[in-house]
Every structure is written in structure tokens, then in C-alpha cells.
Design a protein around this motif. Structure first.
Motif, PDB file in Angstrom:
ATOM      1  N   ALA A 146      82.379  47.510  45.114  1.00  0.00           N
ATOM      2  CA  ALA A 146      81.156  47.714  46.455  1.00  0.00           C
ATOM      3  C   ALA A 146      81.138  47.862  47.647  1.00  0.00           C
ATOM      4  CB  ALA A 146      80.082  46.181  45.728  1.00  0.00           C
ATOM      5  N   SER A 147      82.576  47.295  47.867  1.00  0.00           N
ATOM      6  CA  SER A 147      83.482  46.757  49.236  1.00  0.00           C
ATOM      7  C   SER A 147      83.107  48.273  49.630  1.00  0.00           C
ATOM      8  CB  SER A 147      83.982  46.021  49.922  1.00  0.00           C
ATOM      9  OG  SER A 147      84.774  45.591  50.914  1.00  0.00           O
ATOM     10  N   LEU A 148      84.044  48.806  48.467  1.00  0.00           N
ATOM     11  CA  LEU A 148      84.725  50.782  48.834  1.00  0.00           C
ATOM     12  C   LEU A 148      84.014  51.203  49.024  1.00  0.00           C
ATOM     13  CD1 LEU A 148      88.134  50.101  46.550  1.00  0.00           C
ATOM     14  CD2 LEU A 148      88.299  50.455  49.344  1.00  0.00           C
ATOM     15  N   ARG A 149      82.458  50.534  48.213  1.00  0.00           N
ATOM     16  CA  ARG A 149      81.468  51.668  47.910  1.00  0.00           C
ATOM     17  C   ARG A 149      80.468  51.561  48.997  1.00  0.00           C
ATOM     18  NH1 ARG A 149      81.175  56.306  46.235  1.00  0.00           N
ATOM     19  NH2 ARG A 149      79.100  56.534  45.737  1.00  0.00           N
ATOM     20  N   GLY A 150      80.617  51.117  49.905  1.00  0.00           N
ATOM     21  CA  GLY A 150      79.843  50.798  51.530  1.00  0.00           C
ATOM     22  C   GLY A 150      78.940  49.947  51.398  1.00  0.00           C
ATOM     23  N   GLY A 151      78.358  49.513  50.187  1.00  0.00           N
ATOM     24  CA  GLY A 151      77.372  48.259  50.227  1.00  0.00           C
ATOM     25  C   GLY A 151      77.343  47.982  48.561  1.00  0.00           C
ATOM     26  N   ARG A 152      76.075  47.346  47.827  1.00  0.00           N
ATOM     27  CA  ARG A 152      75.756  46.675  46.564  1.00  0.00           C
ATOM     28  C   ARG A 152      74.588  47.237  46.186  1.00  0.00           C
ATOM     29  NH1 ARG A 152      78.164  42.457  49.488  1.00  0.00           N
ATOM     30  NH2 ARG A 152      75.449  41.953  49.274  1.00  0.00           N
ATOM     31  N   SER A 153      74.355  47.894  44.897  1.00  0.00           N
ATOM     32  CA  SER A 153      72.924  48.542  44.170  1.00  0.00           C
ATOM     33  C   SER A 153      73.164  48.194  43.494  1.00  0.00           C
ATOM     34  CB  SER A 153      72.379  49.666  45.648  1.00  0.00           C
ATOM     35  OG  SER A 153      73.918  50.997  44.806  1.00  0.00           O
ATOM     36  N   GLY A 154      71.996  48.327  42.580  1.00  0.00           N
ATOM     37  CA  GLY A 154      72.064  48.948  40.804  1.00  0.00           C
ATOM     38  C   GLY A 154      73.172  50.488  40.437  1.00  0.00           C
ATOM     39  N   ARG A 155      73.118  51.456  41.580  1.00  0.00           N
ATOM     40  CA  ARG A 155      73.857  52.613  41.308  1.00  0.00           C
ATOM     41  C   ARG A 155      74.828  52.564  41.554  1.00  0.00           C
ATOM     42  NH1 ARG A 155      71.667  56.423  45.410  1.00  0.00           N
ATOM     43  NH2 ARG A 155      70.400  56.590  44.454  1.00  0.00           N
ATOM     44  N   VAL A 156      75.343  51.436  42.760  1.00  0.00           N
ATOM     45  CA  VAL A 156      76.335  51.072  42.464  1.00  0.00           C
ATOM     46  C   VAL A 156      77.578  50.178  40.992  1.00  0.00           C
ATOM     47  CG1 VAL A 156      78.726  49.400  43.919  1.00  0.00           C
ATOM     48  CG2 VAL A 156      77.321  51.347  45.014  1.00  0.00           C
ATOM     49  N   ALA A 157      76.337  49.791  40.877  1.00  0.00           N
ATOM     50  CA  ALA A 157      77.194  48.249  39.597  1.00  0.00           C
ATOM     51  C   ALA A 157      77.442  49.359  38.267  1.00  0.00           C
ATOM     52  CB  ALA A 157      75.596  47.381  39.019  1.00  0.00           C
ATOM     53  N   LYS A 158      76.727  50.559  38.502  1.00  0.00           N
ATOM     54  CA  LYS A 158      76.533  51.923  37.160  1.00  0.00           C
ATOM     55  C   LYS A 158      77.617  52.195  36.952  1.00  0.00           C
ATOM     56  CE  LYS A 158      71.872  52.260  36.019  1.00  0.00           C
ATOM     57  NZ  LYS A 158      70.818  52.748  35.564  1.00  0.00           N
ATOM     58  N   GLN A 159      78.624  52.550  38.656  1.00  0.00           N
ATOM     59  CA  GLN A 159      79.405  53.516  39.013  1.00  0.00           C
ATOM     60  C   GLN A 159      80.431  52.454  38.456  1.00  0.00           C
ATOM     61  OE1 GLN A 159      78.113  54.676  43.138  1.00  0.00           O
ATOM     62  NE2 GLN A 159      77.570  56.590  42.081  1.00  0.00           N
ATOM     63  N   PHE A 160      80.442  51.233  38.960  1.00  0.00           N
ATOM     64  CA  PHE A 160      81.661  50.425  39.269  1.00  0.00           C
ATOM     65  C   PHE A 160      81.490  50.095  37.215  1.00  0.00           C
ATOM     66  CE2 PHE A 160      82.938  46.404  37.493  1.00  0.00           C
ATOM     67  CZ  PHE A 160      84.306  46.173  37.839  1.00  0.00           C
ATOM     68  N   PHE A 199      62.406  48.550  48.892  1.00  0.00           N
ATOM     69  CA  PHE A 199      63.786  48.273  48.340  1.00  0.00           C
ATOM     70  C   PHE A 199      64.672  47.582  49.074  1.00  0.00           C
ATOM     71  CE2 PHE A 199      60.645  50.621  45.761  1.00  0.00           C
ATOM     72  CZ  PHE A 199      60.679  50.061  43.969  1.00  0.00           C
ATOM     73  N   TYR A 200      65.178  46.775  48.747  1.00  0.00           N
ATOM     74  CA  TYR A 200      66.698  46.225  49.890  1.00  0.00           C
ATOM     75  C   TYR A 200      67.792  46.652  48.503  1.00  0.00           C
ATOM     76  CZ  TYR A 200      62.528  45.462  52.514  1.00  0.00           C
ATOM     77  OH  TYR A 200      61.987  45.105  53.822  1.00  0.00           O
ATOM     78  N   ALA A 201      68.742  46.499  49.258  1.00  0.00           N
ATOM     79  CA  ALA A 201      69.977  46.171  49.194  1.00  0.00           C
ATOM     80  C   ALA A 201      70.471  44.402  48.539  1.00  0.00           C
ATOM     81  CB  ALA A 201      71.102  46.799  49.555  1.00  0.00           C
ATOM     82  N   PRO A 202      70.575  44.786  47.149  1.00  0.00           N
ATOM     83  CA  PRO A 202      71.189  43.155  46.613  1.00  0.00           C
ATOM     84  C   PRO A 202      71.799  42.278  47.060  1.00  0.00           C
ATOM     85  CG  PRO A 202      71.823  44.708  45.075  1.00  0.00           C
ATOM     86  CD  PRO A 202      71.143  44.986  46.409  1.00  0.00           C
ATOM     87  N   ALA A 203      72.141  40.694  46.636  1.00  0.00           N
ATOM     88  CA  ALA A 203      72.532  40.271  47.740  1.00  0.00           C
ATOM     89  C   ALA A 203      73.868  39.923  46.799  1.00  0.00           C
ATOM     90  CB  ALA A 203      71.746  38.137  47.907  1.00  0.00           C
ATOM     91  N   VAL A 230      51.734  56.404  45.940  1.00  0.00           N
ATOM     92  CA  VAL A 230      52.832  54.685  46.011  1.00  0.00           C
ATOM     93  C   VAL A 230      53.710  55.888  46.866  1.00  0.00           C
ATOM     94  CG1 VAL A 230      54.199  54.029  44.765  1.00  0.00           C
ATOM     95  CG2 VAL A 230      52.175  53.616  43.825  1.00  0.00           C
ATOM     96  N   LEU A 231      54.718  55.110  47.555  1.00  0.00           N
ATOM     97  CA  LEU A 231      55.506  55.580  48.907  1.00  0.00           C
ATOM     98  C   LEU A 231      56.336  54.134  48.048  1.00  0.00           C
ATOM     99  CD1 LEU A 231      57.524  56.906  50.551  1.00  0.00           C
ATOM    100  CD2 LEU A 231      56.195  55.683  52.464  1.00  0.00           C
ATOM    101  N   LEU A 232      57.661  54.636  47.511  1.00  0.00           N
ATOM    102  CA  LEU A 232      58.850  53.482  47.320  1.00  0.00           C
ATOM    103  C   LEU A 232      59.707  53.958  48.318  1.00  0.00           C
ATOM    104  CD1 LEU A 232      58.785  54.421  43.963  1.00  0.00           C
ATOM    105  CD2 LEU A 232      57.761  52.746  44.628  1.00  0.00           C
ATOM    106  N   TRP A 233      60.221  52.786  49.064  1.00  0.00           N
ATOM    107  CA  TRP A 233      61.363  53.857  50.328  1.00  0.00           C
ATOM    108  C   TRP A 233      62.515  51.524  50.694  1.00  0.00           C
ATOM    109  CZ3 TRP A 233      61.168  50.118  54.471  1.00  0.00           C
ATOM    110  CH2 TRP A 233      60.304  49.203  54.892  1.00  0.00           C
ATOM    111  N   GLY A 234      63.114  52.415  50.934  1.00  0.00           N
ATOM    112  CA  GLY A 234      64.019  51.503  51.303  1.00  0.00           C
ATOM    113  C   GLY A 234      66.015  52.013  50.673  1.00  0.00           C
ATOM    114  N   ALA A 235      66.787  51.192  51.203  1.00  0.00           N
ATOM    115  CA  ALA A 235      68.184  51.189  50.884  1.00  0.00           C
ATOM    116  C   ALA A 235      68.417  52.485  49.825  1.00  0.00           C
ATOM    117  CB  ALA A 235      68.708  49.849  50.761  1.00  0.00           C
ATOM    118  N   ARG A 236      69.461  52.938  48.985  1.00  0.00           N
ATOM    119  CA  ARG A 236      69.300  53.946  48.371  1.00  0.00           C
ATOM    120  C   ARG A 236      70.273  53.296  47.544  1.00  0.00           C
ATOM    121  NH1 ARG A 236      73.887  53.507  52.373  1.00  0.00           N
ATOM    122  NH2 ARG A 236      75.886  53.510  51.553  1.00  0.00           N
ATOM    123  N   GLY A 237      69.710  53.609  46.328  1.00  0.00           N
ATOM    124  CA  GLY A 237      70.611  53.362  45.133  1.00  0.00           C
ATOM    125  C   GLY A 237      70.003  51.232  44.859  1.00  0.00           C
TER     126      GLY A 237
END
Length: 265
Positions: A242-256, A208-212, A69-76
Motif C-alpha cells: 500500500a505504501s508503494l501504491r501511494g495509499g490504502r483502499s479496498g482496490r489496493v487490497a485486491k491488487q495486493f 468515502f475516505y481512505a481506510p485506516a 445519489v452522489l458517491l464522492w471521495g477517495a479513489r478505490g
């Protein structure tokens, strides 16, 4: 005299240890005592990836053919978390994980040789895997996944996360070497063939892509399920974060959530 690899591997009690980390410098496995407790249901916005990933894991555990398995795409976006959640979901069914760093990829033959006779099912996991042009260590992956004169082990799956689809960078001059032959058939240059050859060894490649924004806010609501304040204001702050972090992701949501709670103290 340093301990042999077989001696160090045997120290892991796989009945009680679900995961281990390979130390290339010490040439030994170290059992992981504190596992990330993340659950599959906590991973939002990747339902199709989870479905296909879990079907592959279940086939592996049932002794059926399964894909590397290769899981590839946007960070977080949940790539590494999916593997951690799988260990929590299937550990009681005999699934085990051995994590190694990219710099230790040349140790794959020795690690797999010691694990292949054990009764558990192992994921060999490498996070953030990629190779620079000219780095030939990717050949160790090919041997593990497809074998050489010796068949690959049936109880080991290779899983990797990466920001790159093809793991080896493509350059403009590589694409210029593509030639069209009779009937439009393409002949790729050696560099492109090399990159495609490695990626093709992973029979299951999940993107994996950054969420809307609406999905990102669903993640926020799930993390703040017991929040009694103004939810529209919470959403506004989460979007700004998310805007200040440069993008949306599950990781950013947890950091928020961590940042928000810290400011409430």
C-alpha cells in the motif's frame, strides 16, 4: 439510414438483461452479458454508506420517493462497487442499470425518454463525473433530476461517482467573490452558486475516505481468509504494498492479493 434510438432500445430484453452501456458514438444501448459478481458483504469499511444507500434503493423499488445519489471521495474506496453490488442484490426485484460516459451526458434526455415508460426501475450511472469550468453540459443532469416543463421520470435515479464533492472545480477567485451582507448572510458568486446548485440536486451525497491501517488489514484478512501462512508477515507485506501504491483502499487490497499470488507461482 441509421436506426432510430427507439428501435435500438427495444432490442434490449430487460427481462433477461440487468445492465446496459450507452454508446454515444453509435447512439444505442448494448446489453452487458458478464456482470461483476461483487456482493454487498464484500465491501468492507463502508457500513454506514451501505445502510443509507440500500434504504434509498429499497424506497425506489417500492415506489416511494428516493434521492438521486452522489458517491464522492477517495479513489478505490468502493464507490463504483456499491452500485455494481446493488444490481446483484436487487436485480431480481426489477432494478436495472444503464451506464454512460461523462462525454455522453448530453444524451441523457433521449435515454430517459425511452426508459421512462418501461416497467423496470433504472439507475442511470456515470462513473468519475466532474465538469471543468465553463462546461455547461451539467444542465442535462439538472433536467433529468428535477425536470423542466415535463416532470422527471419516476422510474429513473441518477447516480454518479466522483472525486469532487461539488463536481465543478472551485477556484480561489470564486471564493473571493463571496460577500457578507446584513446579519452575516453570505452571498456567493455565480461560479460557486453554479457548483452548489448541481451538487444539491443529488439528495443523497455519501462520502468515502481512505481506510485506516487496521481497517485495511481487515480487508486483507477477508481476502486471505483461507491463508495458512504467517499472517503477521502477510500484514507487513500488505502495508508495504500500500505504501508503494501511494495509499490504502479496498482496490489496493485486491491488487495486493493478485500480486501476492503471482509471486507464489
Amino acid at each position: 439510414m441509421p436506426e432510430s434510438l427507439s428501435e435500438t432500445v427495444e432490442k434490449i430484453n430487460w427481462d433477461k438483461t440487468l445492465a446496459a452501456v450507452w454508446s454515444g458514438r453509435k447512439q444505442r444501448l448494448r446489453g452487458v452479458r458478464a456482470l461483476d459478481p461483487i456482493d454487498m458483504h464484500e465491501l468492507l469499511g463502508i457500513d454506514e454508506q451501505k445502510r443509507r444507500f440500500n434504504l434509498n434503493i429499497q424506497a425506489f423499488l417500492n415506489g416511494l420517493p428516493a434521492n438521486h445519489v452522489l458517491l464522492w471521495g477517495a479513489r478505490g474506496t468502493g464507490k463504483s462497487s456499491l452500485i455494481k453490488a446493488a444490481l446483484n442484490a436487487y436485480g431480481d426485484q426489477g432494478l436495472r442499470v444503464v451506464e454512460l460516459e461523462k462525454d455522453d451526458i448530453h444524451d441523457l434526455p433521449e435515454i430517459s425518454a425511452q426508459l421512462r415508460e418501461l416497467p423496470w426501475k433504472f439507475i442511470l450511472y456515470c462513473d468519475d463525473l466532474s465538469f471543468e469550468a465553463g462546461d455547461k453540459r451539467y444542465r442535462y443532469l439538472k433536467v433529468l433530476m428535477e425536470g423542466s416543463i415535463e416532470l422527471p421520470p419516476e422510474n429513473i435515479l441518477m447516480m454518479a461517482t466522483s472525486n469532487r464533492r461539488h463536481l465543478i472545480p472551485e477556484k480561489q477567485q470564486d471564493n473571493q467573490s463571496v460577500k457578507a451582507a446584513v446579519n452575516g448572510e453570505l452571498h456567493y458568486g455565480d461560479s460557486i452558486e453554479e457548483g452548489l446548485s448541481l451538487a444539491d440536486r443529488f439528495g443523497l451525497s455519501l462520502s468515502f475516505y481512505a481506510p485506516a491501517q487496521d481497517l485495511y488489514l481487515q480487508m486483507i484478512d477477508a481476502l486471505f481468509d483461507d491463508y495458512c501462512g504467517d499472517r503477521s508477515e502477510l500484514h507487513r507485506l500488505a502495508i508495504r504494498f500500500a505504501s508503494l501504491r501511494g495509499g490504502r483502499s479496498g482496490r489496493v487490497a485486491k491488487q495486493f492479493k493478485i500480486d501476492f499470488q503471482a509471486q507464489q507461482v
